[in-house]
Design an enzyme around this catalytic site. Structure first.
Site, short mmCIF file in Angstrom:
data_model
loop_
_atom_site.label_atom_id
_atom_site.label_comp_id
_atom_site.label_asym_id
_atom_site.label_seq_id
_atom_site.Cartn_x
_atom_site.Cartn_y
_atom_site.Cartn_z
N SER A 251 0.84 -1.20 0.00
CA SER A 251 0.00 0.00 0.00
C SER A 251 0.88 1.26 0.00
O SER A 251 1.72 1.43 -0.88
CB SER A 251 -0.95 -0.04 1.20
N ASP B 131 -9.67 -3.94 -5.56
CA ASP B 131 -9.06 -3.01 -4.62
C ASP B 131 -9.67 -1.63 -4.85
O ASP B 131 -9.45 -1.02 -5.90
CB ASP B 131 -7.54 -2.97 -4.83
N HIS C 214 -8.12 -4.70 -1.16
CA HIS C 214 -6.88 -4.08 -0.71
C HIS C 214 -6.24 -4.85 0.44
O HIS C 214 -5.01 -4.89 0.56
CB HIS C 214 -7.17 -2.63 -0.26
#
Length: 418
Positions: free
Chosen positions: A226, A327, A359
């Site tokens: 991320s 995501d 995600h």
């Protein structure tokens, strides 16, 4: 030219906490004495009473847990004062709380192991700035040098914390892979430049010291998830550019065998409006990224096409990006376009998409489920390529343990704010 960092007086952990200012800090050009820190890693054993040793160890663990809790709580309240309290943030905080509660059975097991396992070295100081620490996850047996992953956790550039990588660290350590999880300054304690600098310093520390713990300095890999994927890729690319210009550096991009980016965003100019709609408001995001004019400077997808990076491209390692097609926090297009750009400029890059994954599926829910999983198996096989004995051990290794009941994992996926 790779040079050893110049010596400075090292800061104690207490000094580091005391120095933590909740406003963005100026980036320091002071480098770290790796030799001194290396010596602190391999502390000399002294003879003492076993009972006294256990008592002192327990006291250190309690003190460490208290200081870490205080730091996170202090930053959380400061962040809330900065953000203000709005309906969107309240709803996301409530969703995050419910998400964590549902997965608590698994989190508690990981937390207990984090504070009791002898396979982890916690909060090793790697720099002179607040939160310049890393955790080191070690295999049970280190009879030969092991491959090493330098992992940078995510957290929207705001709530990143080295402890978020503990599940990955323990699971990879079971496969004879050393994992180092780097902590770094988050906003509002620091801005993106501070984060990139911290991560680069952490990579330098690992490259110069991991052999002391049984790591193979010739098999070091960089990975981020991320926001951590964005920060790590910035650190790698900016370092390669410096190296291509002949500037003095404390580690070399050639020391990184591959970069793994999980669910990252690599072109910030395309993500500002998306993040604003998701609750990371434009004004806050631009404060994190040091203003609108800095978005391009911290967008790897844009940087690799800049003429200043032309000679840096051959220095980059193999880049592998992973992304779930469902995501919504950072759309998979972020990885798709970055890989296309990397290939266009001549870099070695590939993309692996996971259909239906969100995600957090790849990093949290699937890991808590245990068993076989494509991403985990890919990383293990990649790192053990060419090592017949390690591959044979992997083939006979038991499946990863389930840490959380499936109904709770599914419910957590439904309420996840990510």
């Amino acid at each position: 030219m790779v040079t050893s960092p110049s010596p400075v007086e090292p800061a104690s952990e207490e000094d580091m906490d005391a120095a933590a200012d909740l406003k963005p800090l100026r980036r320091s050009s002071t480098s770290i004495n790796n030799n001194h820190n290396s010596g602190s890693l391999a502390r000399r054993r002294t003879k003492s009473s076993p009972v006294l040793c256990r008592s002192e160890s327990l006291g250190r663990e309690i003190g460490h847990a208290a200081s870490e809790t205080y730091l996170i709580t202090r930053l959380a309240f400061t962040l809330l004062r900065y953000l203000g309290v709005g309906r969107r943030w309240i709803s996301r905080l409530l969703a995050l709380g419910l998400y964590a509660m549902l997965l608590m059975p698994g989190f508690l097991r990981v937390l207990y192991k984090y504070f009791t396992s002898s396979q982890i070295r916690r909060s090793i100081v790697y720099g002179d700035q607040p939160r310049n620490r890393l955790d080191l996850y070690l295999p049970k047996n280190i009879d030969t040098p092991k491959p090493v992953i330098v992992f940078v956790t995510g957290g929207a550039w705001i709530i990143g914390y080295k402890g978020w990588g503990s599940l990955l660290g323990f699971q990879l350590a079971e496969r004879d892979i050393i994992v180092t999880c780097i902590d770094y300054r988050n906003f509002p304690q620091g801005t993106i430049g501070d984060m990139v600098e911290d991560v680069s310093r952490g990579i330098s520390f690992v490259c110069n010291n991991v052999a002391n713990y049984g790591g193979d300095p010739n098999r070091i890999y960089l990975m981020g998830q991320s926001a951590g994927a964005h920060i790590a890729s910035c650190a790698l690319l900016k370092h390669a550019i410096k190296e291509s210009k002949g500037e003095s550096v404390s580690w070399s991009a050639s020391q990184i065998n591959a970069y793994f980016g999980l669910s990252g965003g690599y072109n910030l100019t395309n993500l500002v409006d998306h993040f604003d709609r998701r609750g990371l408001y434009r004004s806050i995001f631009l404060s994190i990224m040091e203003g609108d004019e800095s978005l391009q400077r911290f967008s790897p997808e844009i940087l690799v096409e800049d003429p200043s990076a032309r000679n840096a491209i051959p220095l980059l390692p193999h880049i592998v990006l992973f992304h779930g097609t469902e995501d919504f926090s950072i759309p998979s297009d972020s990885s798709i376009t970055f890989v296309d750009t990397l290939k266009r400029v001549g870099a070695r890059a590939e993309l692996i998409l996971y259909h239906g994954k969100t995600h957090t599926d790849l990093f949290i829910q699937d890991a808590l489920r245990g068993g076989k999983e494509e991403l985990f198996d890919f990383i293990v096989e990649y790192l053990h390529a060419g090592d017949a004995e390690a591959l044979a051990n992997d083939a006979m290794a038991p499946p990863r343990k389930r840490l959380c009941p499936e109904p709770l994992v599914k419910l957590a996926g439904l309420v996840s704010p990510f």
